[in-house]
Motif scaffolding. Structure first.
Motif, short mmCIF file in Angstrom:
data_model
loop_
_atom_site.label_atom_id
_atom_site.label_comp_id
_atom_site.label_asym_id
_atom_site.label_seq_id
_atom_site.Cartn_x
_atom_site.Cartn_y
_atom_site.Cartn_z
N PHE A 203 0.90 -1.20 0.01
CA PHE A 203 -0.12 0.17 0.03
C PHE A 203 0.87 1.08 -0.04
O PHE A 203 0.71 2.13 -0.70
CB PHE A 203 -0.88 0.11 1.24
N SER A 204 1.94 1.22 0.79
CA SER A 204 2.52 2.48 0.81
C SER A 204 3.55 2.73 -0.33
O SER A 204 3.81 3.87 -0.55
CB SER A 204 3.51 2.40 2.32
N ARG A 205 3.89 1.86 -1.12
CA ARG A 205 4.56 1.95 -2.27
C ARG A 205 4.22 2.06 -3.39
O ARG A 205 4.74 2.58 -4.35
CB ARG A 205 5.84 0.84 -2.13
N LEU A 206 2.98 1.40 -3.61
CA LEU A 206 2.25 1.68 -4.90
C LEU A 206 1.72 3.13 -5.08
O LEU A 206 1.34 3.63 -4.01
CB LEU A 206 0.85 0.78 -4.89
#
Lengths: 305, 437
Positions: A203-206
């Motif tokens: 979630f945090s990287r997409l």
């Protein structure tokens, strides 16, 4: 590891005159006395793509800019080596590499890398790389596995610049729409993570939903444009050679183009976000249907021979 | 305490954990005071080098003791001397300062700085801001010539450690405060928040906090709707647009991000209002941040397509989960920290007189043996006895060459200058660290 041995054997043993590559090319690419034929170049490109994939996964995990840049450099070099591989294959076959399934898969993989490169340049967003580069790897790998020693002689009927452009544009269209298929899935994944409050590393990287939308839009725009050009060229060619515009494939292609046009301008019918992503995936399913079932059973004019 | 004896590197600090905020405020150094204090301490010979880190959570003075405090010339405790100076500088009684400060020297001081740079000492554990503040403190000190070989190297190391900890561990990846979580969520829907339309419902304390936060994030289009227009107008004195309450439904479809913080007992955004707004938005996502207790937005809004609704409980839960994630990253962060600490200390240790002089001698002797003696062996036309004499002459020449530089390092009373000389010698003669054994 049979396939690997096969690839290696072909690379090492086949003498230049039998690999079907003109001698003048051998002069250009001679390397330590070893002829870099299309296969060994293809394997090199494959390794470079794999390195790009490895670095972009590392970048996704660490968010370290240097790893992202390294991935881009590997991808670019792989892309260029792949171009040379295609070029030498094309010189041998004296045509755009669509003569057989293996060559066209390699060409497709290259077009995928090209489209991803355009997305990178336009949106400066590399975090989708780990999900998009594998398409190139998969198809280039498949191409190398199915590589035939003897070069298929291009059907004289199926030659000429018009036909070559038709095939090139069609492959570009398929490549760009494959990327948009993956991007639509990433959109749905991110959308679902937001809804379910499942906020892990992915979630945090997409990228954000709006960024994924923009990436999707660009690749659909490329795909639709290429597919439209391919259809028009195909129709002109069909009129010249068959005297008719009719091919059942045309119908499917126009349907596919229409669906993708909706995903480009969803606001017109009040759609957006999730529905666009679903619609894009429907479009891709139809595209695959057209590529396989239609080609094999409904019309006989699009089979690779 | 005379913990000072030994290392010339010292640290005096007052932070949020040990020092009450009233004292911290008085101990703060604005940039021009930093320059003034560092220059004065150098002038008085208290510090040869110095850096002052001053943030709202800490005031810390890093220094290399100066000539006036070195053992031979003075029996003053360096910590006391520096504390006296600060007490005078800020006009604070010594007793107050001693009660809540901390003092470290040598390796402990270095470790503390690395922990600060890594965010391990921060109130918001693992936060990013501190690394910029450390960089700024170093820049200020360098500007007045207060950093030389030791603090230069030390602060480079600290910044490097801070960077490594952030890139190689997940220490700072996820926000742990409610506003931080809210912003992260919003940025996963709209990456760039600046051009987005914000609609704030309510004008109380929470609304005001978010209003300021959004302004600080560069938000340009903020509208505030409140039941009493006067209060929202007050909030929008400088930025934003205050609107009467009955415009809520008409403004909602234009908003990309809604922050609701009213004290209403019933939802101010019922399902139907949200549904109509979503229809008008033609598929554009709308992010609802419901900070009201009881809830301001009907929970069923979360089920609408392209509507994303988060309430206080959600944010708290996410923040708590992120906090737990961070705790797991402390181990790897400490490993990096110790690694960098050892690297610095081994360099710092090599600057001491004995290792420097030893490796300088080794270097010279090495050159004499490998170049001179070997050539001499080949000169067979000279008799063995003469060669022996020449060999002894060479040995004595090396000793003479070394005498002055060795004494210049050994006999320098100012420890800061001694370290500088050692560093210069190491640099000029390329005495790398591992030559010392």
């Amino acid at each position: 590891m049979r396939w690997y041995a096969g690839v290696a054997r072909r690379t090492r043993v086949s003498p230049p005159h039998r690999s079907g590559v003109p001698a003048k090319l051998g002069g250009v690419l001679r390397y330590d006395g070893l002829m870099m034929g299309p296969v060994s170049l293809g394997v090199t490109a494959l390794i470079l793509y794999a390195a790009a994939e490895a670095f972009s996964i590392m970048h996704l995990r660490s968010n370290e800019p240097a790893q992202g840049s390294t991935a881009t450099v590997f991808l670019l070099v792989g892309f260029l080596v792949h171009l040379v591989a295609l070029q030498s294959g094309a010189l041998a076959a004296k045509s755009v590499p669509y003569g057989d399934l293996s060559a066209s898969m390699s060409f497709f993989a290259w077009m995928v890398a090209a489209t991803y490169g355009i997305l990178l340049l336009r949106h400066r967003e590399g975090s989708t790389g780990p999900f998009l580069i594998p398409i190139s790897i998969l198809f280039l790998g498949a191409s190398l596995l199915t590589h035939q020693e003897h070069v298929a002689v291009a059907n004289p009927k199926l030659s000429g610049p018009l036909f070559a452009f038709h095939v090139t544009m069609a492959i570009l269209g398929y490549a760009a729409l494959s990327l948009s298929f993956v991007l639509a899935q990433l959109y749905l994944i991110q959308n679902r993570q937001l809804r379910r409050r499942n906020l892990g590393l992915l979630f945090s990287r997409l990228p954000a939903l709006d960024v994924l939308s923009r990436l999707h839009r660009t690749s659909v725009a490329i795909g639709v444009t290429a597919l439209t050009v391919a259809s028009v060229l195909g129709l002109i060619w069909a009129k010249q050679h068959w005297g008719t515009y009719w091919d059942p494939k045309v119908l499917f292609t126009f349907l596919i183009i229409a669906i993708y046009l909706i995903t480009l301008f969803p606001g017109k019918i009040g759609w957006g976000g999730k529905r666009v992503a679903f619609l894009s995936m429907v479009g891709f399913m139809l595209l695959m249907f057209s590529y396989t079932i239609v080609n094999l059973f409904i019309t006989q004019e699009h089979v690779f021979r | 305490m005379s913990s000072s004896v030994g290392s010339p590197l010292l640290l005096l600090g007052w932070d949020y954990r040990r020092t009450p905020v009233e004292l911290r405020e008085r101990l703060a150094f604005p940039p021009d005071k930093v320059r003034e204090a560092l220059s004065a301490m150098q002038r008085e010979g208290l510090l040869a080098e110095g850096v002052i880190i001053s943030t709202c959570n800490r005031s810390e003075i890093y220094g290399v003791t100066g000539a006036a405090l070195s053992g031979a010339l003075s029996d003053r405790d360096p910590f006391d001397a520096v504390t006296d100076f600060i007490a005078r500088f800020h006009g604070i009684p010594r007793s107050e300062m001693d009660a809540s400060g901390y003092r470290f020297s040598g390796g402990e001081a270095v470790r503390h700085l690395l922990r600060v740079a890594a965010g391990l000492e921060s109130m918001a554990f693992g936060e990013d801001q501190i690394i910029g503040q450390v960089r700024e403190a170093f820049r200020l000190a360098s500007g007045v010539g207060a950093t030389r070989s030791v603090l230069h190297r030390l602060f480079q190391k600290a910044l490097e450690t801070g960077k490594r900890v952030r890139s190689e561990t997940g220490l700072n990846t996820r926000p742990t405060s409610m506003p931080g979580v809210a912003i992260e969520l919003a940025q996963k829907i709209y990456e760039d928040l600046t051009p987005r339309n914000f609609l704030i419902l309510g004008a109380g304390e929470t609304a005001a906090i978010f209003f300021d936060l959004l302004l600080a994030r560069g938000a340009k289009n903020i509208e505030v709707v409140n039941r009493t227009l006067a209060r929202s107008q007050e909030l929008c004195r400088r930025e934003g647009r205050a609107l009467p309450w009955d415009e809520l439904a008409t403004r909602l479809p234009h908003a990309d991000i809604v922050v609701s913080a009213t004290s209403s007992a019933t939802p101010v955004i019922p399902l139907e209002t949200a549904r109509q707004a979503m229809a008008l938005r033609r598929g554009k996502p709308l992010f609802f941040l419901d900070l009201g207790v009881p809830r301001n937005v009907d929970p069923r809004v979360a089920e609408l397509d392209n509507a994303f609704l988060y309430a206080v409980d959600d944010l708290q839960e996410i923040a708590e989960r992120n906090r737990q994630e961070r705790q797991k990253e402390i181990g790897p962060a400490l490993e990096i920290l110790e690694e960098e600490l050892q690297e610095f200390l081994s360099w710092f240790g090599s600057l001491a007189v004995v290792p420097t002089v030893t490796s300088l001698r080794k270097k010279f002797e090495g050159i004499r043996e490998s170049d001179f003696d070997r050539q001499l062996e080949k000169m067979t036309h000279i008799s063995e006895g003469d060669r022996e004499k020449i060999r002894l002459m060479a040995q004595s020449m090396v000793r003479s060459l070394l005498r002055h530089p060795t004494e210049a390092i050994k006999d320098e009373p100012d420890p800061g200058r001694r370290l500088d000389r050692a560093e210069a010698v190491r640099h000029l003669f390329d005495l790398d660290l591992d030559s010392k054994e």
